[in-house]
Scaffold this active site. Structure first.
Site, PDB file in Angstrom:
ATOM      1  N   ASP A 108       0.940  -1.637  -0.135  1.00  0.00           N
ATOM      2  CA  ASP A 108       0.496  -0.080   0.019  1.00  0.00           C
ATOM      3  C   ASP A 108       0.967   1.291   0.538  1.00  0.00           C
ATOM      4  OD1 ASP A 108      -2.149   1.980   0.188  1.00  0.00           O
ATOM      5  OD2 ASP A 108      -2.301   1.108   2.353  1.00  0.00           O
ATOM      6  N   LYS A 136      -1.541  -1.541  -4.440  1.00  0.00           N
ATOM      7  CA  LYS A 136      -2.475  -0.398  -4.551  1.00  0.00           C
ATOM      8  C   LYS A 136      -1.164   0.848  -5.385  1.00  0.00           C
ATOM      9  CE  LYS A 136      -5.876  -1.062  -1.043  1.00  0.00           C
ATOM     10  NZ  LYS A 136      -5.723  -0.310   0.458  1.00  0.00           N
ATOM     11  N   PHE A 157     -10.607  -0.272  -0.165  1.00  0.00           N
ATOM     12  CA  PHE A 157     -10.080  -1.527   0.675  1.00  0.00           C
ATOM     13  C   PHE A 157     -10.933  -2.929   0.456  1.00  0.00           C
ATOM     14  CE2 PHE A 157     -10.160  -2.702   5.400  1.00  0.00           C
ATOM     15  CZ  PHE A 157      -9.019  -2.675   5.802  1.00  0.00           C
ATOM     16  N   ASP A 164      -8.161  -8.594   6.828  1.00  0.00           N
ATOM     17  CA  ASP A 164      -8.813  -7.915   7.517  1.00  0.00           C
ATOM     18  C   ASP A 164      -9.169  -6.536   7.228  1.00  0.00           C
ATOM     19  OD1 ASP A 164      -6.194  -7.258   8.278  1.00  0.00           O
ATOM     20  OD2 ASP A 164      -7.349  -7.172  10.055  1.00  0.00           O
ATOM     21  N   ARG A 170     -11.159 -12.389   7.076  1.00  0.00           N
ATOM     22  CA  ARG A 170      -9.746 -13.156   6.843  1.00  0.00           C
ATOM     23  C   ARG A 170     -10.132 -14.831   5.912  1.00  0.00           C
ATOM     24  NH1 ARG A 170      -5.013 -10.438   8.262  1.00  0.00           N
ATOM     25  NH2 ARG A 170      -5.683  -9.539  10.749  1.00  0.00           N
TER      26      ARG A 170
END
Ligand code: IMP
Ligand code: MG
Length: 183
Positions: A108, A136, A157, A164, A170
């Site tokens: 990320d 990302k 997201f 999670d 998960r």
């Protein structure tokens, strides 16, 4: 659960993970390898990926957490990396002179991966490669790249397949978008 939308199906994941395993097998042909998974998100990806690799292989896990990331009412901050990463579980054995593939769920901002790569380099491995399931790139703060990327995704997201939201989701077999959270 109806609010979850599938972004990447279990079939798409399986076929991409198989390709990644073949690539790693080719790149390290004839050598042994240790996979180092980042807890907890990478556990499921690591277990699938290493079973697609036809090499002499072992694995270990490392645990990290971000400071300034307390669970609480500021829900929009739950996943946000702050840049202050700390080790919560170290490796069981040295990686000195080993071929290492670091396995992470999602790249990320890049803060976590930068921290872990630096830590693993300190072991003086023979080689260090990085495999991430998801990338990302739009959120990157640190110039860090993975050698193997499963899927490049937009700034949404994501939960499922190990990832999670507040420790939930998960176990979803598909990679799903959690609407109204970030992104
Ligand atoms: P980075 O340090 O910002 O690159 O963050 C990487 C970590 O943030 C990952 O290992 C995940 O634990 C978490 N993360 C980032 N984006 C998501 C997401 O979309 N869903 C779930 N966890 C995420
Ligand atoms: Mg993680």
């Amino acid at each position: 659960m109806s609010e979850l939308k599938t972004m990447i199906s279990r079939e798409q994941i399986a076929s991409r993970v198989a390709e990644m395993g073949k690539q790693i097998t080719a790149d390290l042909a004839g050598q042994s390898v240790i996979f180092v998974g980042v807890l907890k998100g990478a556990a499921i990806f690591l277990s699938d990926l290493m079973r697609q690799v036809r090499l002499d292989a072992t694995f270990d896990f490392i645990g990290v957490a971000s400071y300034g990331n307390p669970p609480g009412p500021k829900q929009e901050k739950v996943w946000d990396s702050t840049g202050e990463v700390r080790l919560t579980k170290d490796l069981d054995h040295s990686l000195r002179d080993k071929n290492v593939v670091l396995v992470e769920d999602i790249l990320d901002t890049g803060l976590t991966l930068t921290f872990i790569k630096r830590l693993l380099q300190g072991h003086q491995p023979k080689s260090l490669r990085v495999a991430v399931l998801l990338d990302k790139p739009s959120r990157r703060k640190m110039a860090v790249q993975a050698d193997y990327v499963g899927f490049t995704i937009p700034d949404k997201f994501i939960v499922g397949y190990g990832l999670d939201y507040a420790e939930q989701y998960r176990n979803l077999p598909d990679i799903c978008v959690l609407p109204d959270v970030g992104g």
